[in-house]
Scaffold this active site. Sequence first.
Site, PDB file in Angstrom:
ATOM      1  N   ASP A  32       0.827  -1.211   0.000  1.00 20.83           N
ATOM      2  CA  ASP A  32       0.000   0.000   0.000  1.00 20.83           C
ATOM      3  C   ASP A  32       0.863   1.264   0.000  1.00 20.83           C
ATOM      4  O   ASP A  32       1.969   1.270   0.556  1.00 20.83           O
ATOM      5  CB  ASP A  32      -0.916  -0.024   1.232  1.00 20.83           C
ATOM      6  CG  ASP A  32      -2.071   0.944   1.086  1.00 20.83           C
ATOM      7  OD1 ASP A  32      -2.360   1.391  -0.044  1.00 20.83           O
ATOM      8  OD2 ASP A  32      -2.698   1.264   2.123  1.00 20.83           O
ATOM      9  N   ASN A  80     -11.181  -2.067  -5.337  1.00 19.25           N
ATOM     10  CA  ASN A  80     -10.376  -1.135  -6.147  1.00 19.25           C
ATOM     11  C   ASN A  80     -11.053  -0.729  -7.466  1.00 19.25           C
ATOM     12  O   ASN A  80     -10.631   0.237  -8.116  1.00 19.25           O
ATOM     13  CB  ASN A  80      -8.970  -1.697  -6.424  1.00 19.25           C
ATOM     14  CG  ASN A  80      -8.062  -1.674  -5.207  1.00 19.25           C
ATOM     15  OD1 ASN A  80      -7.204  -2.532  -5.032  1.00 19.25           O
ATOM     16  ND2 ASN A  80      -8.231  -0.686  -4.333  1.00 19.25           N
TER      17      ASN A  80
END
Length: 267
Positions: A32, A80
């Site tokens: 991330d 996402n």
Amino acid sequence: MSLGKIIGQKNKDLSKRIDKQKVPEHVAIIMDGNGRWATKKGLPRSFGHKKGVSVLKEILKAAKKLGCKVITVYAFSTENWTRPTKEVDFLINLFSEVLKKEIEEIHEESTKIKFIGDLTPFPENLKEIISNSEALTKNNNKFLFNVCVNYGGRQEIVKVAKELALKSSSGEIEPHEVNEELFNSALLTHGTKDPELLIRTSGEKRISNFLLWQLAYSEIYISDVLWPDFNEFEFLKAIIDYQSRSRRFGGIESLPNESFEDSQLSS
Ligand code: IPE
Ligand code: IPE
Ligand code: MG
């Protein structure tokens, strides 16, 4: 001394502190911070994703060198898709490009690559590259590299529940036969030991729908470093931290020469 040599020496010094007998077999990683890394530099988010790929290569190498057997990375979550189409398209294209470029080397190193998630919504060309790569490397046995794409832990659990419900209604299994072992064997990760360690970069302290079942007893290591800045040194730090943990699995640490009854009950 060159910068490369200094970094190499730092990594060597750190790896000396690692107990080779206690290296985690399976490490899961939530990579991330790509977007923030790029934004901080005044660059489009896509630059962060690109830099993230080279970091992943470095970490795979480091993990193999250390003796890990499985790395599972979160590359694209079911959530996402809510990102701008341009970013989603960029990522899908990046997966194809990287896979095409790297698959020979992955194969030469006897690494098996497996994609985990629902591939249905991806374009045909990506699906084809994925299935060719999986077929090419399916008998490799030195290292397993799982890539989670369009993956969601809840969706995976619901999928298993549906499969078992269908088997039960068709008489293939009895409802009382549903247990952890059977459930586990129907997961997308079946056959692979649960991760001993989960690493998440960029300081976020959440699981974001990753491997909900499999992470039940994993040790969690949060690194504040953004994924594009992560490297072998940071990975080794995570392993050292993992090795300092006491994994109790709900039990207690055994105390030499003393039982619970002796210390707590007999007075
Ligand atoms: C992780 O980085 C990569 C993917 C989710 C594909 P992000 O893109 O989430 O980066 P941040 O968290 O916005 O910085
Ligand atoms: C998790 O990161 C998914 C991947 C790394 C692929 P996100 O950036 O999507 O997670 P949130 O939105 O911070 O929870
Ligand atoms: Mg993020």
